[in-house]
Enzyme design. Sequence first.
Site, PDB file in Angstrom:
ATOM      1  N   HIS A 125     -72.987 -90.058  40.572  1.00  0.00           N
ATOM      2  CA  HIS A 125     -74.008 -89.186  39.975  1.00  0.00           C
ATOM      3  C   HIS A 125     -73.511 -87.741  39.841  1.00  0.00           C
ATOM      4  CE1 HIS A 125     -77.568 -91.917  39.800  1.00  0.00           C
ATOM      5  NE2 HIS A 125     -76.834 -92.583  40.667  1.00  0.00           N
ATOM      6  N   ASP A 136     -71.242 -87.049  37.263  1.00  0.00           N
ATOM      7  CA  ASP A 136     -70.797 -86.875  35.876  1.00  0.00           C
ATOM      8  C   ASP A 136     -71.755 -86.020  35.062  1.00  0.00           C
ATOM      9  OD1 ASP A 136     -72.690 -88.944  35.971  1.00  0.00           O
ATOM     10  OD2 ASP A 136     -71.600 -90.245  34.571  1.00  0.00           O
ATOM     11  N   LEU A 173     -70.745-102.377  37.823  1.00  0.00           N
ATOM     12  CA  LEU A 173     -69.354-102.381  37.375  1.00  0.00           C
ATOM     13  C   LEU A 173     -69.231-102.021  35.894  1.00  0.00           C
ATOM     14  CD1 LEU A 173     -68.059-105.566  39.234  1.00  0.00           C
ATOM     15  CD2 LEU A 173     -68.099-103.187  40.020  1.00  0.00           C
ATOM     16  N   SER A 174     -70.316-101.524  35.328  1.00  0.00           N
ATOM     17  CA  SER A 174     -70.331-100.987  33.977  1.00  0.00           C
ATOM     18  C   SER A 174     -70.061-102.027  32.902  1.00  0.00           C
ATOM     19  CB  SER A 174     -69.328 -99.832  33.840  1.00  0.00           C
ATOM     20  OG  SER A 174     -69.544 -99.141  32.647  1.00  0.00           O
ATOM     21  N   ASP A 194     -68.609 -94.021  32.644  1.00  0.00           N
ATOM     22  CA  ASP A 194     -68.289 -95.421  32.388  1.00  0.00           C
ATOM     23  C   ASP A 194     -67.391 -95.581  31.168  1.00  0.00           C
ATOM     24  OD1 ASP A 194     -69.964 -95.812  34.503  1.00  0.00           O
ATOM     25  OD2 ASP A 194     -71.643 -96.558  33.319  1.00  0.00           O
TER      26      ASP A 194
END
Length: 359
Positions: free
Chosen positions: A16, A18, A105-106, A152
């Site tokens: 959190h 980014d 895991l995006s 991501d």
Amino acid sequence: MITYSAPGRVNLIGEHTDYNGGFALPIALPQRTSVIFTPAETDTLTVFSDRADVPVDIPLDTTPGQVTGWGAYAAGVIWALRDSGFSVPGGTMMIHSDVPIGSGLSSSAALECAVLGALASAGGLNIDRLEQARIGQRAENDYVGAPTGLLDQLSSLFGEVSSALLIDFRDLAVHPVPFDPDASGVTLLLFDSGQRHGHVDGEYAARRASCERAAAALGVASLREVQHRGVQALAAVTEPVDARRARHVLTENERVLDFVAALAELDFPAAGRLFTASHTSMRDDFEITTEHLDVIVDSAVAAGALGARMTGGGFGGCVIALVPAELTLKVDDSVRHAVTEAGYEEPEVSRVYAASGAG
């Protein structure tokens, strides 16, 4: 026919941060989403998925809200590409993925980057990786409606074998950092709890809003602007919850940089301690872990892991742990036992490593 793939990612540390202009350190995973695209003279993209029973027809002039569900991620890419001035070909697309959905895991960014890469390749579009990341983020933010940062997409696009990616989100600089723990007798274990996040009840958006309120209380555009002042700067944030959220961001940024320094010295015990400290901050200040994930972290560390932490947006998903190679089986068994004793399903456990990016 175009074949293109993009990986999921594990964020080693920096959660959190980014969207707060901070630092993060992800790796691309070996698990990937692949697409096979056959262009055709049509104004529709028909998308098939190995995880869906029926295909989705996406008009090339699609607008936000028109396509929902898993197809919205592909539709969002089409919309964001066209909105950026690029021509998008129609045709048929087959999607296959081994990136788990909802595990942190995006999988969404892997899908976006794979679709985007296939469309750009087929259309002869020259789009640099940073612009691709922005287009993927717009697809997710403005079409799908998930208020995510760029972590991501950048991870999926810039991934390198045996390297982590130090991302500075203030200027969107991406610096490869050597990351090969196996060469030092340390394994990176991934525990998939099976608890799917879905960012329950808009909690992800609530955390982002809390950080924005804290920045506003400090009179800055983002929390990164007070990073150099440390947590003392947060005395001006009078709302206690917002202050705790901001404290996580500032201390997490420091942990990212300290983790990079530990890697430079191959000091994996120090790196592990930073893992665990990060999880504690996410649990207590940012409040995005769950009891299920906490059991995995605590039992892994008690069994000999150098450190462990939740990875991803929170409220479910995966835990990663740095484990001395000789203790891998012990930690694996101990975590499985502790989790089932606590009444949860046994996690899926795998070894992971830094893999290549989209292409």
